[in-house]
Scaffold this motif. Structure first.
Motif, mmCIF file in Angstrom:
data_model
loop_
_atom_site.group_PDB
_atom_site.id
_atom_site.type_symbol
_atom_site.label_atom_id
_atom_site.label_comp_id
_atom_site.label_asym_id
_atom_site.label_seq_id
_atom_site.Cartn_x
_atom_site.Cartn_y
_atom_site.Cartn_z
ATOM 1 N N GLY A 55 0.785 -1.229 0.000
ATOM 2 C CA GLY A 55 0.000 0.000 0.000
ATOM 3 C C GLY A 55 0.814 1.275 0.000
ATOM 4 O O GLY A 55 2.047 1.283 -0.006
ATOM 5 N N ARG A 362 -8.743 -2.831 1.663
ATOM 6 C CA ARG A 362 -8.244 -3.297 0.358
ATOM 7 C C ARG A 362 -8.802 -4.676 0.009
ATOM 8 O O ARG A 362 -9.046 -4.973 -1.161
ATOM 9 N N GLU A 365 -11.965 -4.834 -2.166
ATOM 10 C CA GLU A 365 -12.022 -4.272 -3.513
ATOM 11 C C GLU A 365 -12.791 -5.222 -4.426
ATOM 12 O O GLU A 365 -12.441 -6.385 -4.582
#
Length: 410
Positions: A55, A362, A365
């Protein structure tokens, strides 16, 4: 790399023994340096775990290179530099099974725990009911991590007070207050029109606002108050902002529901659409709330089915039981009850953690149509999983709005 040397016991498995240091490579792999024997290891010297940094840098940080070509990191908010990657604190364990998602958070996690190490600059979000409680904590966490947040509030004064509190935490925070009264279809349309005219994208829409324990009352649209504020209003808002969400994709919708969706009637677990907005002679505030929360999950499921092909996903969640927020203000016995259990329930910022997880994690997603509690996917009631009912509720709600708008135009 050499094998780790004999270790001395410490209080925590994750704590490094004396003489060891955690470092990272330019590619994000974490390794461990033993200064005693000048050796290194890819594995943690106590647990044997391997980790990797993923990230973006945290909000306010950037990379730079010194005169010797060494990479260092600049914390612009606190005006300091370091050669240690700040993301080391949030490194994730490497798994041999890439499809397995680790449970990173629990009932004690806060909204800021979920956002640790994230830079969400350039993202735009709307949080309904952001002036207090869980909505405020959600908006605060997002703003502290770079999100341009719209506080959608019925009361502009309380909304501006909330924005000022956020600005005191971070002067550079991007927060805007816009009026939104979910008990008024006219107000919802004006809000959506004003947002669209600004030509902002929309990456996160958190449908958080709600009422609990309100007496039977009709709104200006002649719809029962709890049903309109908790379900119909958000249904109309999402529909009006759908094109903006599609243009901004990937985008997420977060629907704050409740475990109360499991208790929708005294005698039946089935939802009767003809009486989903409870008539006055059968009205019971707690049941009206439970029905509206079931509608939230059904709405979320149908939204995800319709919008996921456009890279817009939707998930529903339970924030926590009897969290002490403004939701219990409608009747004094509820306020006393919520106050009594306050020491044993989540705080508002803990309650906001699951909203934040659904909006930003995340691992979610492209993932939608699910129900979360304590930042963990779980199964809602059987009725909440009824896809035919979800479609029928969509049509029923759409007809209610069309009829109300038609009557208002007369």
């Amino acid at each position: 790399m050499a094998a780790p040397s004999t270790l001395i016991d410490t209080d925590s498995d994750e704590e490094l023994p004396a003489g060891w240091e955690e470092r990272s490579t330019g590619g994000g792999r974490v390794y461990y340096a033993n200064h005693q024997d000048q050796s290194t290891s890819w594995s943690h010297p106590r647990t044997g775990k391997r980790k990797r940094i993923t990230g973006e840098l945290p909000f306010g940080w950037s990379k730079a290179v010194d005169e010797k070509g060494r990479q260092f990191f600049v914390d612009h908010l606190n005006k300091r530099t370091t050669y240690t990657d700040p993301r080391l604190a949030f490194a994730m364990e490497e798994s041999s099974d890439p499809t397995k998602l680790a449970q990173r958070f629990d009932a004690y996690s806060t909204a800021l725990h979920v956002l640790q190490g994230r830079d969400l600059s350039g993202q735009y979000a709307i949080v309904t009911g952001a002036n207090s409680g869980i909505g405020f904590e959600t908006a605060l966490g997002m703003a502290l991590h770079g999100v341009h947040v719209v506080l959608a509030c019925r009361d502009l004064k309380s909304g501006n007070d909330a924005a000022s509190k956020i600005k005191k935490r971070l002067d550079q925070a991007k927060v805007v207050v816009m009026q939104l009264d979910l008990a008024s279809l006219r107000s919802i349309q004006q809000f959506a029109r004003n947002y669209t005219l600004r030509e902002w994208p929309l990456h996160m829409l958190v449908c958080n606002a709600g009422i609990f324990g309100a007496p039977w009352e009709l709104t200006e649209d002649k719809i029962e108050m709890t049903f309109q504020v908790n379900h119909v209003g958000h249904f109309h808002l999402v529909n009006l902002l759908t094109e903006t969400l599609k243009k901004s994709a990937p985008a997420r919708i977060v629907m704050v529901s409740s475990e109360s969706h499991r208790f929708i009637d005294f005698y039946s677990s089935k939802l009767d659409l003809s009486e989903v907005a409870m008539p006055k002679d059968k009205f019971w505030p707690i049941l009206a709330y439970g029905r509206s929360k079931l509608c939230n999950i059904l709405h979320s499921t149908e939204l995800n089915r319709r919008l996921s092909p456009h890279n817009v996903t939707c998930n529903a969640l339970h924030p926590g039981n009897m969290i002490y927020t403004g939701i219990s203000k409608n009747w004094w016995p509820y306020r006393i009850m919520f106050l009594m259990v306050r020491p044993f329930t989540k705080s508002a910022t803990q309650g906001a953690s699951t909203s934040m997880f659904c909006a930003t994690a995340r691992e979610l997603e492209g993932v939608g149509g699910m129900y979360f509690n304590h930042c963990c996917a779980c199964m809602p009631s059987d009725e909440a999983q009824n896809t035919e009912l979800a479609t029928a509720l969509w049509d029923h709600t759409d007809n209610i709005i069309k009829e109300a708008l038609s009557n208002n135009s007369l």
